[in-house]
Design a protein around this motif. Structure first.
Motif, PDB file in Angstrom:
ATOM      1  N   TYR A 386       0.852  -1.186   0.000  1.00 31.84           N
ATOM      2  CA  TYR A 386       0.000   0.000   0.000  1.00 31.84           C
ATOM      3  C   TYR A 386       0.890   1.239   0.000  1.00 31.84           C
ATOM      4  O   TYR A 386       1.781   1.377   0.855  1.00 31.84           O
ATOM      5  N   ASN A 387       0.647   2.161  -0.979  1.00 33.61           N
ATOM      6  CA  ASN A 387       1.472   3.360  -1.123  1.00 33.61           C
ATOM      7  C   ASN A 387       0.834   4.607  -0.543  1.00 33.61           C
ATOM      8  O   ASN A 387       1.449   5.677  -0.554  1.00 33.61           O
ATOM      9  N   GLY A 388      -0.373   4.505  -0.052  1.00 35.16           N
ATOM     10  CA  GLY A 388      -1.076   5.689   0.423  1.00 35.16           C
ATOM     11  C   GLY A 388      -0.645   6.170   1.785  1.00 35.16           C
ATOM     12  O   GLY A 388      -1.042   7.265   2.206  1.00 35.16           O
ATOM     13  N   ASP A 389       0.162   5.402   2.495  1.00 37.25           N
ATOM     14  CA  ASP A 389       0.621   5.782   3.828  1.00 37.25           C
ATOM     15  C   ASP A 389       2.061   5.298   3.955  1.00 37.25           C
ATOM     16  O   ASP A 389       2.334   4.106   3.822  1.00 37.25           O
ATOM     17  N   PRO A 390       3.024   6.216   4.220  1.00 35.57           N
ATOM     18  CA  PRO A 390       4.426   5.790   4.270  1.00 35.57           C
ATOM     19  C   PRO A 390       4.746   4.887   5.466  1.00 35.57           C
ATOM     20  O   PRO A 390       5.775   4.209   5.458  1.00 35.57           O
ATOM     21  N   PHE A 391       3.889   4.911   6.473  1.00 38.30           N
ATOM     22  CA  PHE A 391       4.162   4.125   7.670  1.00 38.30           C
ATOM     23  C   PHE A 391       3.292   2.869   7.741  1.00 38.30           C
ATOM     24  O   PHE A 391       3.791   1.773   7.977  1.00 38.30           O
ATOM     25  N   LEU A 392       1.997   3.019   7.535  1.00 41.23           N
ATOM     26  CA  LEU A 392       1.079   1.862   7.567  1.00 41.23           C
ATOM     27  C   LEU A 392       0.908   1.381   6.128  1.00 41.23           C
ATOM     28  O   LEU A 392      -0.099   1.634   5.468  1.00 41.23           O
ATOM     29  N   ASN A 393       1.932   0.690   5.654  1.00 43.99           N
ATOM     30  CA  ASN A 393       2.046   0.379   4.228  1.00 43.99           C
ATOM     31  C   ASN A 393       1.687  -1.060   3.880  1.00 43.99           C
ATOM     32  O   ASN A 393       1.972  -1.518   2.777  1.00 43.99           O
ATOM     33  N   LEU A 394       1.081  -1.781   4.850  1.00 43.06           N
ATOM     34  CA  LEU A 394       0.699  -3.171   4.590  1.00 43.06           C
ATOM     35  C   LEU A 394      -0.766  -3.363   4.970  1.00 43.06           C
ATOM     36  O   LEU A 394      -1.139  -3.181   6.136  1.00 43.06           O
ATOM     37  N   HIS A 395      -1.587  -3.681   3.981  1.00 40.99           N
ATOM     38  CA  HIS A 395      -3.015  -3.929   4.205  1.00 40.99           C
ATOM     39  C   HIS A 395      -3.309  -5.389   3.858  1.00 40.99           C
ATOM     40  O   HIS A 395      -3.051  -5.839   2.739  1.00 40.99           O
ATOM     41  N   LEU A 396      -3.858  -6.116   4.824  1.00 35.75           N
ATOM     42  CA  LEU A 396      -4.166  -7.538   4.645  1.00 35.75           C
ATOM     43  C   LEU A 396      -5.661  -7.756   4.745  1.00 35.75           C
ATOM     44  O   LEU A 396      -6.378  -7.001   5.406  1.00 35.75           O
ATOM     45  N   PHE A 397      -6.101  -8.796   4.081  1.00 30.19           N
ATOM     46  CA  PHE A 397      -7.515  -9.187   4.170  1.00 30.19           C
ATOM     47  C   PHE A 397      -7.559 -10.706   4.283  1.00 30.19           C
ATOM     48  O   PHE A 397      -7.352 -11.411   3.309  1.00 30.19           O
ATOM     49  N   ARG A 398      -7.798 -11.181   5.500  1.00 29.11           N
ATOM     50  CA  ARG A 398      -7.768 -12.622   5.741  1.00 29.11           C
ATOM     51  C   ARG A 398      -9.092 -13.059   6.364  1.00 29.11           C
ATOM     52  O   ARG A 398      -9.578 -12.469   7.328  1.00 29.11           O
ATOM     53  N   GLY A 399      -9.672 -14.102   5.811  1.00 24.43           N
ATOM     54  CA  GLY A 399     -10.935 -14.641   6.306  1.00 24.43           C
ATOM     55  C   GLY A 399     -10.719 -15.889   7.135  1.00 24.43           C
ATOM     56  O   GLY A 399      -9.642 -16.495   7.135  1.00 24.43           O
ATOM     57  N   GLY A 400     -11.759 -16.278   7.857  1.00 25.72           N
ATOM     58  CA  GLY A 400     -11.691 -17.465   8.700  1.00 25.72           C
ATOM     59  C   GLY A 400     -12.524 -18.602   8.143  1.00 25.72           C
ATOM     60  O   GLY A 400     -13.086 -18.531   7.043  1.00 25.72           O
TER      61      GLY A 400
END
Length: 559
Positions: A386-400
């Motif tokens: 993710y490039n929209g935030d220099p610090f929070l640059n990892l977006h995950l989507f995990r289901g159960g």
């Protein structure tokens, strides 16, 4: 005046007699077990005078098994410990026309069926079809039976029969949840008590976990014949409940073969699109729901031995939710932080030697200071996406994933008019996987139960009947790592000191950044609860003149 000396022994004997009398009075009018019912009644002639010696026969419509008795000096009769179901009750006496009436016996209920005999030949028959609304006049307990009609036809998302307990007056039910501490995903409380104050029985076997006081086993919906919810003023034989007493009876085989098969399926291809959604259907989060199973039952030996079997499977892929975290860049993974900004100060990072506390030239970590463990953790850590935030640059989507497996087998055998037995095996597995940030952090909530239960009913005389029940249940609940690889300790294989984590699974590693956001590898450890329950219960019904006495005892051991 004549004085009498009362000894201590006399006082003790008197006290024992009074306690015995109180225990008997507590059982008056409640002469049936928690998984069976009873039929009682009085026979009179047309003038209203009682008729002793009338032959009464109760025949199960489903199995054809008959129970016989004769009315006593007061014209009364009683059938105790009857399996729930529909019965044809007939009355015959010399000089009077034969009478027949249908009685529906519910679990834990007493059905009154009185006969007013009419003069005529015994070859004549009077069939009573108009009966009054069933009102409980035999005991003080309050509660209702949820019958097969409601169980079969009312819609239930998830098909858990306990959801129907919310129909009972005084019940409060929250939204179904898939947690370990709900009774199979259903929380129902009664009359202001907590949901954990209820007690549960299935086919006469104890069905309550002593740790969280939740229901241990929940048969498939198509396997449940009916269940009764008693909310107040129940018999002294129910001693462990401060809320409701829920008694479940499963279906049994009949003289004819019956079976069912079903499947409920949902996925995003079949679901309607959300009202405000404007994207493509294939971009929706993955959702898959399958619930399928079947039942079969019938005679092994007609009018004597019967079997019933049910199975159900449930498979649900949960869509999950977005996880916002951070990850090192490619340069940072190789020790180069020359372009890295400190998220707390907003200034460039200054890399220092942990041993000398001196700045490291160029802010590039020497390869000699990169340990195999550190390199392994970098390999386990995903790259930024993710490039929209220099610090929070990892977006995950995990289901159960949520799964269930249920099996139930039951055998009923009628030896003679004196003896009958019932045996039940009930298998439940509930597994609810909650996703972590990676496969090493996934945890599965487990809820596993195995119950063996048996009932033996013996008729000494039509007025003296004994019912003995026993059961053993093995119940496991808690949470554990989904990825265990048969007890493998992953942190040790990554090079981390074995004393850091000695348990199977993954040790928990937390990497923090701005705003206490973090990336986790692993999770907290396993939590497991295993209970073995041993249960014995005996009830003896003695009808003496106008009195019905119930003697009983119960033994429970949880370990």
């Amino acid at each position: 005046m004549e004085m009498h000396q009362v000894s201590t022994e006399d006082l003790m004997n008197t006290a024992k007699q009074q306690l015995l009398l109180l225990s008997l009075l507590a059982g008056l009018g409640w002469a049936q077990s928690n998984s069976q019912g009873a039929i009682v009644g009085t026979t009179t002639d047309q003038s209203g005078a009682v008729l002793p010696g009338v032959q009464i026969t109760a025949t199960s419509v489903a199995t054809g098994i008959q129970n016989e008795t004769t009315t006593g000096p007061l014209g009364d009769y009683r059938f105790s410990f009857l399996a729930p179901g529909q019965y044809s009750v007939t009355a015959t006496h010399e000089g009077f026309a034969r009478q027949a009436v249908t009685a529906n016996v519910g679990v834990g209920t007493i059905v009154r069926t009185d006969f007013k005999m009419q003069v005529g030949a015994t070859s004549q028959e009077v069939i009573v079809t108009d009966t009054a609304v069933a009102i409980n006049t035999e005991d003080s307990s309050k509660g209702d039976v949820i019958g097969s009609e409601a169980i079969s036809h009312l819609p239930l998302n998830g098909r858990e029969f306990l959801q129907l307990a919310a129909l009972e007056p005084g019940a409060v039910s929250g939204n179904p949840k898939r947690g370990v501490h709900g009774s199979k995903g259903v929380d129902v409380s009664f009359n202001g008590a907590r949901a954990s104050f209820n007690s549960y029985y299935i086919n006469g076997a104890a069905n309550t976990d002593p740790l969280y006081n939740q229901m241990q086993s929940s048969p498939a919906l198509d396997a449940v014949s009916e269940f009764r919810v008693m909310t107040n003023m129940y018999s002294a034989q129910y001693g462990r409940s401060g809320g409701a007493v829920v008694t479940i009876v499963t279906k049994q085989g009949e003289n004819r073969f019956h079976g069912t098969a079903y499947e409920y399926h949902r996925n995003k291809a079949l679901d309607g699109l959300p009202y405000f959604y404007s994207g493509q259907r294939n971009k929706l989060p993955l959702y898959l729901f399958n619930q399928y199973g079947g039942t079969i039952g019938g005679p092994i030996i007609k009018r004597k031995t019967f079997f019933f079997f049910s199975t159900e499977f449930f498979h649900q892929k949960k869509p999950g939710q977005q996880i916002v975290t951070f990850a090192p860049t490619d340069a940072e993974r190789h020790g180069d932080v020359s372009q890295t900004i400190n998220p707390f100060s907003g200034q460039p990072v200054v890399l220092t030697d942990p041993y000398t506390q001196q700045p490291i030239a160029g802010n590039v970590l020497p390869s000699s200071m990169i340990t195999p463990v550190g390199q392994k953790l970098m390999d386990l850590w995903p790259s930024p996406n993710y490039n929209g935030d220099p610090f929070l640059n990892l977006h995950l989507f995990r289901g159960g994933l949520y799964t269930q497996k249920k099996y139930l087998g039951r055998v009923d055998h009628h030896f003679s008019d004196k003896d009958s037995i019932t045996g039940t095996y009930d298998f439940n597995d509930y597994d609810n996987t909650s996703p972590g940030m990676n496969i090493w952090g996934d945890k599965t909530g487990v809820d596993h139960n195995r119950t063996w239960a048996g009932t033996w009913t013996h008729v000494f005389t039509p007025r003296l009947v004994n019912d003995f029940k026993t059961s053993y249940a093995s119940f496991q609940s808690g949470s554990q790592f989904t990825l265990s690889d048969n007890g493998k300790n992953f942190c040790v294989t990554w090079g981390i000191n074995a004393t850091t984590n000695t348990l199977p699974g993954t040790c928990r590693l937390l990497m923090y950044t701005i705003g206490y956001q973090r990336y986790d590898i692993g999770n907290d450890g396993d939590f497991k609860h295993h209970n073995n329950s041993y249960y014995l219960k005996n009830n003896l019904v003695w009808v003496k003149s106008a009195h019905t006495l119930l003697f009983g005892g119960e033994f429970t051991r949880d370990m």
